[in-house]
Motif scaffolding. Structure first.
Motif: not given
Length: 405
Positions: A391-395
């Motif tokens: 559940d990455l938050i790849d920003e």
């Protein structure tokens, strides 16, 4: 001089007690904000903030003071917008002048692909209640006529503006939270380095070993920014972060020229102007792991090249000083506010480029976690196990890399 001799301390320089309900390791903005909200929101005042140096001597005093909520992903944007709302009421909250200045943050774009990406981000901001304005080149030119629009490898085509963004005085933020927490009964303990963790027979954390003796606690929270890996290692833990140097610079004092915060979309360069007139600017991290608060010359050159490309007039300003802060870069560019792998330990880390702007919401949400053992709704995605669950938050730290398509 007589009028300056009898000033009262802004906070108590407390001596450590044998035990506390909560110990917060780290006397920067995040740690002090956590202590303030623990006391104010949850009535928990038997709290110690432990700082190995002096209050505000770490990254809290070594950043470029930008506040904004112009993120695009649902895991990040609600959190940073909540932080922005807390910034807007912070001075009333603390009864302290934090010099919050909502002068606007303007992100320039230079290609059709980048234009589309900025449009998506602006729409995402609006969906989460944040303000955004999509500007064409003529509108940008009215705001900043001194930029290099035509004679550049990366002509400016437009920009994404968040009018509510801006800057705040980093030292004043720390002092305000420290004073408020101290007035509510929190012990702020300076010159007290954590050298180890206390555990019980089950392996749960029960306190800390420090340079000033053992201190027991029901819960221990870490908020030590670029030193997160080193402190976690004292408990035998390895966090999914790397520590890097992030340099910043300030010029001689000049007459007012920069209207707000401006970022160069074709390279990592950002600039604002301080109240004293200095141009405050920075760029990308140094490309190697380090705990040193100093950088290398290639990054200095890269930052100056970015400034000259978008704003040639900066070449006439004399550089006054530079500094470096140690940032804890997570693998997807987003932070952690979560239970630690060991019972009794709580982790606030991985802030990448977003640490200062997140200060109020980070303290609010970390205090909520410490008080209730439940994640706050706006920080629910900041889990420590997301690299296991996917559940990455790849920003990319929202600013760490140029986004040219």
């Amino acid at each position: 001089m007589t009028g300056h001799r009898r000033w009262q301390r802004a906070w108590r320089d407390a001596q450590p007690k044998d035990s506390y309900d909560v110990i917060i390791i780290g006397g920067g903005g995040h740690g002090l904000a956590t202590a303030h909200y623990l006391a104010k929101n949850h009535g928990i005042t038997n709290v110690a903030v432990i700082e190995r140096g002096w209050i505000g001597g770490g990254n809290a005093g070594r950043n470029t003071t930008i506040i904004r909520s112009n993120y695009g992903l649902p895991g990040n944007e609600p959190f940073y917008e909540w932080s922005m709302k807390l910034w807007e009421g912070l001075e009333q909250e603390l009864n302290y002048n934090a010099m919050v200045s909502q002068r606007g943050v303007l992100n320039l774009y230079h290609s059709d692909g980048q234009r589309d990406a900025f449009a998506r981000r602006g729409n995402a901001m609006r969906l989460h209640g944040a303000d955004s304005e999509f500007l064409d080149r003529d509108q940008v030119r009215k705001l900043a006529p001194f930029l290099n629009y035509d004679y550049s490898r990366f002509p400016i085509l437009g920009g994404l503006l968040q009018p509510r963004g801006g800057t705040a005085r980093h030292d004043a933020v720390v002092w305000g939270y420290a004073r408020s927490a101290s007035q509510r009964g929190v012990d702020i303990i300076q010159n007290c380095e954590v050298t180890g963790f206390l555990t019980d027979a089950s392996g749960a954390i029960t306190g800390v070993e420090t340079s000033r003796g053992r201190i027991h606690a029901g819960k221990v929270g870490m908020a030590v920014a670029g030193n997160s890996s080193r402190v976690a290692a004292l408990a035998g833990l390895s966090l999914p972060i790397e520590s890097h140097v992030l340099q910043a610079f300030v010029s001689e004092g000049l007459k007012p020229i920069i209207p707000g915060v401006i970022t160069f979309g074709a390279g990592h360069f950002y600039i604002s102007q301080s109240d004293k007139g200095g141009l405050v600017f920075g760029g990308d991290i140094d490309g190697y792991n380090s705990y040193a608060q100093r950088g290398n010359l290639p990054v200095v050159e890269d930052v100056c090249e970015g400034g000259m490309a978008v704003m040639p007039m900066i070449g006439r300003a004399r550089l006054l000083r530079s500094w470096g802060g140690t940032v804890d870069m997570s693998m997807d560019g987003s932070p952690f506010i979560d239970h630690g792998p060991l019972p009794g330990l709580y982790v606030n880390a991985g802030w990448c480029y977003g640490g200062f702007k997140a200060t109020p919401a980070s303290g609010w949400c970390f205090a909520h976690l410490l008080a209730t053992d439940r994640a706050h709704d706006t920080a629910a995605a900041f889990r420590l196990d997301r690299f296991v669950t996917g559940d990455l938050i790849d920003e990319k730290g929202q600013g760490a890399q140029p986004n040219l398509h």
